[in-house]
Design an enzyme around this catalytic site. Sequence first.
Site, PDB file in Angstrom:
ATOM      1  N   GLU A   1       0.824  -1.204   0.000  1.00  0.00           N
ATOM      2  CA  GLU A   1       0.000   0.000   0.000  1.00  0.00           C
ATOM      3  C   GLU A   1       0.866   1.265   0.000  1.00  0.00           C
ATOM      4  O   GLU A   1       0.539   2.254  -0.657  1.00  0.00           O
ATOM      5  CB  GLU A   1      -0.918   0.018   1.231  1.00  0.00           C
TER       6      GLU A   1
ATOM      7  N   CYS B   1      -0.786   0.001   7.877  1.00  0.00           N
ATOM      8  CA  CYS B   1      -1.220   0.508   6.575  1.00  0.00           C
ATOM      9  C   CYS B   1      -2.620   1.117   6.643  1.00  0.00           C
ATOM     10  O   CYS B   1      -2.977   1.956   5.816  1.00  0.00           O
ATOM     11  CB  CYS B   1      -1.193  -0.613   5.541  1.00  0.00           C
TER      12      CYS B   1
ATOM     13  N   ALA C   1      15.758 -42.681 -12.619  1.00  0.00           N
ATOM     14  CA  ALA C   1      17.145 -43.008 -12.948  1.00  0.00           C
ATOM     15  C   ALA C   1      17.145 -44.307 -13.740  1.00  0.00           C
ATOM     16  O   ALA C   1      16.199 -45.112 -13.662  1.00  0.00           O
ATOM     17  CB  ALA C   1      17.999 -43.159 -11.687  1.00  0.00           C
TER      18      ALA C   1
ATOM     19  N   SER D   1      21.255 -40.604 -13.601  1.00  0.00           N
ATOM     20  CA  SER D   1      20.045 -39.773 -13.645  1.00  0.00           C
ATOM     21  C   SER D   1      20.280 -38.424 -14.301  1.00  0.00           C
ATOM     22  O   SER D   1      19.412 -37.544 -14.221  1.00  0.00           O
ATOM     23  CB  SER D   1      19.519 -39.552 -12.225  1.00  0.00           C
TER      24      SER D   1
ATOM     25  N   TRP E   1      20.706 -36.390 -17.693  1.00  0.00           N
ATOM     26  CA  TRP E   1      19.637 -35.674 -17.015  1.00  0.00           C
ATOM     27  C   TRP E   1      18.295 -36.254 -17.456  1.00  0.00           C
ATOM     28  O   TRP E   1      18.130 -36.614 -18.627  1.00  0.00           O
ATOM     29  CB  TRP E   1      19.682 -34.184 -17.328  1.00  0.00           C
TER      30      TRP E   1
ATOM     31  N   ARG F   1      13.851 -22.728  -6.721  1.00  0.00           N
ATOM     32  CA  ARG F   1      14.744 -22.574  -5.570  1.00  0.00           C
ATOM     33  C   ARG F   1      14.810 -21.111  -5.127  1.00  0.00           C
ATOM     34  O   ARG F   1      14.786 -20.807  -3.932  1.00  0.00           O
ATOM     35  CB  ARG F   1      16.144 -23.066  -5.919  1.00  0.00           C
TER      36      ARG F   1
ATOM     37  N   ASP G   1      24.634 -37.513  -5.613  1.00  0.00           N
ATOM     38  CA  ASP G   1      24.758 -36.411  -6.570  1.00  0.00           C
ATOM     39  C   ASP G   1      25.662 -35.282  -6.099  1.00  0.00           C
ATOM     40  O   ASP G   1      26.066 -34.440  -6.913  1.00  0.00           O
ATOM     41  CB  ASP G   1      23.374 -35.827  -6.879  1.00  0.00           C
TER      42      ASP G   1
ATOM     43  N   GLU H   1      13.571 -31.649  -3.143  1.00  0.00           N
ATOM     44  CA  GLU H   1      14.036 -32.319  -4.354  1.00  0.00           C
ATOM     45  C   GLU H   1      14.347 -33.755  -3.960  1.00  0.00           C
ATOM     46  O   GLU H   1      15.476 -34.099  -3.623  1.00  0.00           O
ATOM     47  CB  GLU H   1      15.237 -31.576  -4.931  1.00  0.00           C
TER      48      GLU H   1
END
Length: 381
Positions: A55, A92, A170, A176, A178, A192, A208, A312
């Site tokens: 506002e 506000c 995978a 895996s 991609w 993210r 990974d 993830e």
Amino acid sequence: MTTDDDRWMDRALALAARGAGAVSPNPLVGAVVVSPGGAVWGEGWHGAWGGPHAEVWAVRDAERNGYGDRLTEATLYVTLEPCSHTGKTPPCTSLVLDRGFRRVVVAHEDPFPAVVGRGVRRLRAAGVDVAVGVRERAARRLNEAFLTHVRTGRPLVTLKTAATLDGQVAAASGDSRWVTGRPARALVHRMRADADAVLVGAGTAHADDPALTVRAAPLGPGQRQPLRVVLDRAGALPPGLALFTDGAAPTVALVSDGAAPPYADALRRAGGAVLRVPERGGHLDLGAALDALGGGADLPNGVRPVQSLLVEAGPGLATALLAADLADRVCWFVAPKLLGAGTPALGSLGAGRMADALAFEDAVWETVGDDVLLRGYRRAV
């Protein structure tokens, strides 16, 4: 039928979304000042935690545009009830009354304990015409993380998975990289950036060695790298993983009460933390883990309570979250590939009949490069 109020609230919602990843644990809020003839005199959004609210920016914009002395003629559209208390900024509602607005349109009331309808009541008591409920469903979806955190003390959990057409994450060899193409992977980095924290299980961390940082998408104004969280019940992950050594963002390791992780001291020196979580059935209690992240008391210095959590997940963690009904929404990527055999995205969820299958509300499919993405919620608004 779309009304003028709907139209302008849609604009306010689009503005509110610009604060994603920068305002938590505050809500996303947008505001538009509209003239009697339907012209935009000013607009703004809440862009940084602790900074001016939507506002304020909208009124400042209207004043810069030369309409400061005509605000009594205008309608203020705001996606969340104007606050009526003094926090990091003044209320506000005082601004709205001081500038003489006679009509305010609000998407929905603010459930935060210091507000809860007080802002609307104060405006109405002063003679302001206040309409509540315009585009309420869309506004609640936009602020699902804030609303979930206020209601439960836990973060909104988004489960992200990428699988082939036949449901494999995978190949049989374990490879895996991609599953999805570059556009889908860039979108995950955008996810993210918009999240307070990103979580993986120990299996994914070990296999990974992910950084879990935002790299393939630019951080927006006020955004910073998300908190990185790893579930490591036994505290047995190698201390040389990027999560523990690269210093790119704070990392929290969730371990069982009896674990003695070899990376504990180094993690604390790097600005991270080890949080101890009770076990349930031989696994970390995921509900207790969410409570710890949402409460924020034991998080590293400078890290605010986690309101939105992107998971993830590998198959084990994904199955556990869904089976325990702890995933609030899914972002499920499907690649136009077939493996025939490999690592399935999920284990058993105990659904013996199609009627027992987990269903998702407000499910939307979108194309991302050569892949498709399902966004869906486990619960109604």
